[in-house]
Structure formats: C-alpha cells, structure tokens
Design an enzyme around this catalytic site. Structure first.
Site, PDB file in Angstrom:
ATOM      1  N   GLY A  82      23.514 -16.866  -6.953  1.00  0.00           N
ATOM      2  CA  GLY A  82      22.942 -15.533  -6.734  1.00  0.00           C
ATOM      3  C   GLY A  82      23.038 -15.146  -5.259  1.00  0.00           C
ATOM      4  CG  HIS A  83      20.760 -17.228  -2.347  1.00  0.00           C
ATOM      5  ND1 HIS A  83      20.299 -18.349  -2.998  1.00  0.00           N
ATOM      6  CD2 HIS A  83      19.655 -16.518  -2.004  1.00  0.00           C
ATOM      7  CE1 HIS A  83      18.978 -18.319  -3.042  1.00  0.00           C
ATOM      8  NE2 HIS A  83      18.560 -17.223  -2.453  1.00  0.00           N
TER       9      HIS A  83
ATOM     10  CD  GLN B  82       8.519 -14.487   1.712  1.00  0.00           C
ATOM     11  OE1 GLN B  82       9.102 -14.098   2.706  1.00  0.00           O
ATOM     12  NE2 GLN B  82       9.045 -14.380   0.500  1.00  0.00           N
TER      13      GLN B  82
ATOM     14  N   GLY C  73      18.731  -8.959  -3.613  1.00  0.00           N
ATOM     15  CA  GLY C  73      18.988  -9.101  -5.040  1.00  0.00           C
ATOM     16  C   GLY C  73      18.075  -8.218  -5.886  1.00  0.00           C
TER      17      GLY C  73
ATOM     18  CD  GLN D 154      12.185  -9.727  -1.472  1.00  0.00           C
ATOM     19  OE1 GLN D 154      11.299 -10.539  -1.213  1.00  0.00           O
ATOM     20  NE2 GLN D 154      13.450 -10.091  -1.589  1.00  0.00           N
TER      21      GLN D 154
ATOM     22  CB  VAL E   1      23.849 -14.560 -10.325  1.00  0.00           C
ATOM     23  CG1 VAL E   1      24.833 -15.578 -10.884  1.00  0.00           C
ATOM     24  CG2 VAL E   1      24.565 -13.602  -9.379  1.00  0.00           C
TER      25      VAL E   1
ATOM     26  CB  SER F 263      14.949 -18.540  -9.494  1.00  0.00           C
ATOM     27  OG  SER F 263      13.836 -18.888  -8.704  1.00  0.00           O
ATOM     28  CB  SER F 264      15.158 -21.555  -4.850  1.00  0.00           C
ATOM     29  OG  SER F 264      16.193 -20.854  -4.204  1.00  0.00           O
ATOM     30  NE  ARG F 265       8.610 -19.923  -5.986  1.00  0.00           N
ATOM     31  CZ  ARG F 265       8.640 -18.889  -5.133  1.00  0.00           C
ATOM     32  NH1 ARG F 265       9.359 -17.834  -5.404  1.00  0.00           N
ATOM     33  NH2 ARG F 265       7.943 -18.937  -4.011  1.00  0.00           N
TER      34      ARG F 265
HETATM   35  O1  PAF Z   1      13.934 -12.869  -1.232  1.00  0.00           O
HETATM   36  C1  PAF Z   1      13.717 -13.771  -0.392  1.00  0.00           C
HETATM   37  O2  PAF Z   1      14.351 -14.833  -0.389  1.00  0.00           O
HETATM   38  C2  PAF Z   1      12.650 -13.552   0.666  1.00  0.00           C
HETATM   39  O3  PAF Z   1      11.569 -12.854   0.159  1.00  0.00           O
HETATM   40  C3  PAF Z   1      13.210 -12.876   1.942  1.00  0.00           C
HETATM   41  C4  PAF Z   1      13.706 -11.455   1.662  1.00  0.00           C
HETATM   42  C5  PAF Z   1      14.346 -13.696   2.525  1.00  0.00           C
HETATM   43  C6  PAF Z   1      12.104 -12.778   2.984  1.00  0.00           C
HETATM   44  O4  PAF Z   1      11.610 -14.028   3.330  1.00  0.00           O
END
Ligand code: PAF
Length: 286
Positions: free
Chosen positions: A37-38, A62, A150, A156, A179, A188-190
């Site tokens: 995805g990244h 966050q 994304g 967000q 993705v 997702s990383s999670r």
């Molecule tokens: O989407 C993320 O990975 C985070 O919320 C971000 C935009 C990098 C801010 O820390």
C-alpha cells in the site's frame, strides 16, 4: 541514488538543491513497516514529481494512552530497502527530538475542527490532533509540491485536505487507492498483530462493507444496513466501534437521497483494531 537523511539541515539542503534545479518534489509520509500500500503511494507520487521523499516516523502524539505506540512495528532497514526498490529518492527519518524539540508534551498542536468530531475522532480522542500536528511539521520540513495519502484512512484524508486548504499549504494532494490482499483484507501494518485464526476472520470486514453497499443500492434504510453490519461483525467475533454509511463529507445521508456514499468500519479483533471503507454511488430510486 537513494539516501537516508536523519538531520533536518541536511534534508533542507537536499530539498533546496532540487528546487533550485527546478525539480518537483513528491512526498509520502508514513509510520514505517512499509507494505505494498505504501509503495503504491510512492509510485503515485513518482507520477507527479521528479523526486520522491518518504518519511518514516512513528508519531507519539497520534496514539492514545492505551494504544499500540510501544508495540507498533519498527522495521527501518527493511523500509529503506523497500523504498529504494520502489523508486523513492530519499528517506526522511527524523528522531522524536527533531520532530518535537520541546518534547511531545511541549509541542505546538494543531486541531482541525468539524470533520474530526465523529467516527475515528470520537473513538480515538486527540488522534487527529496528533496527525495534523505531525503532518504540518512534515510539510514544513519537506516542503513538497505534491503529497500522497491512502484512501484507506478515509477520515485522515479529509483532515489533511482541510489542513492544506485552511493553512494554504502550496501542496497538491493525491489520494491512493486502498491495496488489498487477495482475499480482500486491506493492507495495514497492524495486520501482522493478527493470529492465523484472526487473520482468516479479518476478511469479514471487507465482506461486510460489500454487503452494506449492496443493501444501500437495493434501497434498504441506512440504519437497518448499519445495524445488520454491526451484528454481522459481532457474530464473527469482532467488537465493532462503528459500521456506518455516510456522505463523502462524513455527514449522515437521508435514505432516499441519491449520490456518493462511503461505508466505513472500525472494529477490534482480539487486541487489534482494524479500519476499512468502501466508496460507492447510491443510485437514484426508480
Ligand atoms: O497514515 C499514517 O501513516 C500516519 O497517520 C501519518 C499520515 C504518516 C502521520 O503520522
């Protein structure tokens, strides 16, 4: 040639050099532990820029006090290798001290009103203040011409759009498609927190979103669609925070009103909280 920079002065010098040469700078902010995805966001930024910077920073402001900041996966070497292979030019890897010179507690904070009141904002108090705070800093540091986020983090993206417009950042925003794994689970990383058994069940989030879309398209009342979605998630072992259908601006649509919709889910599976969404059109009733 790919490079990793950890010093703000060195970052500014490289960006200034690129800008003097008339190059357009693209930016992909991340918290690392990168996946396809990244990398698709890097490819998207690449299409709109001559140089691409990605940042990796697990942003403490966050995360809520009971959230996964400490255990959030940190894989800087693999991230650097993946970014180089994906066509990224520069990895910006700031320390907490560089990002927050007065410490996270002493930081000037941003607050985006309105769109942050609901859904993720309501379930994760302060989360979007932290996101807006770090993204503002990252934009000042990197000074990109274009930045990619994304669509999986739907709310967000709305927060960042508001921030960019309200603070007049001269930055074009790009929204990258979510993705998915072959079975439909959003990357997702999670996801890696999930046990094998949870991973098999996690696909139910995407299936529930598809069922919500089907229900709305068939003309079922929104509240019924939402209640059935929450029930379906409960029955498959999730603890849902929300399963809702909204207008693109996240306000509640009337049942008969045609137009664009987004179905959004946030639900816990064991210790893991997953979010996903699906955008679609609610057709004009016959
Ligand atoms: O989407 C993320 O990975 C985070 O919320 C971000 C935009 C990098 C801010 O820390």
């Amino acid at each position: 040639m790919f490079e990793t920079i950890t010093d703000l002065g060195a970052l500014r010098a490289r960006i200034a050099e690129w800008k003097r040469a008339g190059l357009r700078v693209g930016f992909v902010p991340t918290m690392g532990n990168l996946h396809a995805g990244h990398y698709s966001l890097v490819a998207l930024a690449r299409q709109h820029a001559d140089r691409v910077v990605a940042s990796v920073f697990v942003n403490p402001t966050q995360f809520g006090p009971n959230e996964d900041f400490a255990r959030y996966p940190r894989t800087p070497e693999a991230d650097a290798a993946g970014l180089a292979a994906a066509g990224c030019d520069l990895l910006w890897l700031p320390s907490v001290e560089t990002m927050y010179p007065y410490g996270a507690g002493g930081a000037v904070r941003m607050h985006v009103p309105g769109v942050t009141d609901t859904l993720e904002g309501a379930h994760r108090p302060g989360h979007f203040d932290g996101v807006a705070t770090v993204v503002t800093r990252l934009f000042h540091q990197v000074q990109p011409d274009v930045a990619a986020f994304g669509r999986k983090d739907y709310q967000q993206l709305a927060v960042i759009r508001y921030l960019v417009r309200d603070l007049a950042f001269p930055i074009e925003l790009l929204a990258g498609e979510t993705v998915r794994e072959p079975d439909g689970l959003a990357m997702s990383s999670r996801n890696q927190y999930l046990s094998a058994e949870e991973r098999a069940r996690a696909v139910e989030i995407h299936r529930t979103l598809l069922a919500m879309r089907e229900g709305i398209r068939c003309g079922w009342p929104r509240e019924q669609v939402e209640a059935e979605a929450a029930q379906r998630l409960l029955e498959t072992g999730f603890d849902p925070d929300y399963a809702v259908v909204r207008r693109p601006d996240l306000t509640e649509p009337d049942d008969a009103e045609p137009g664009p919709r987004v179905a959004l889910i946030a639900a816990r599976l064991g210790r893991t909280r997953l979010i996903d969404n699906l955008e679609f059109e609610r057709p004009t009733p016959p």
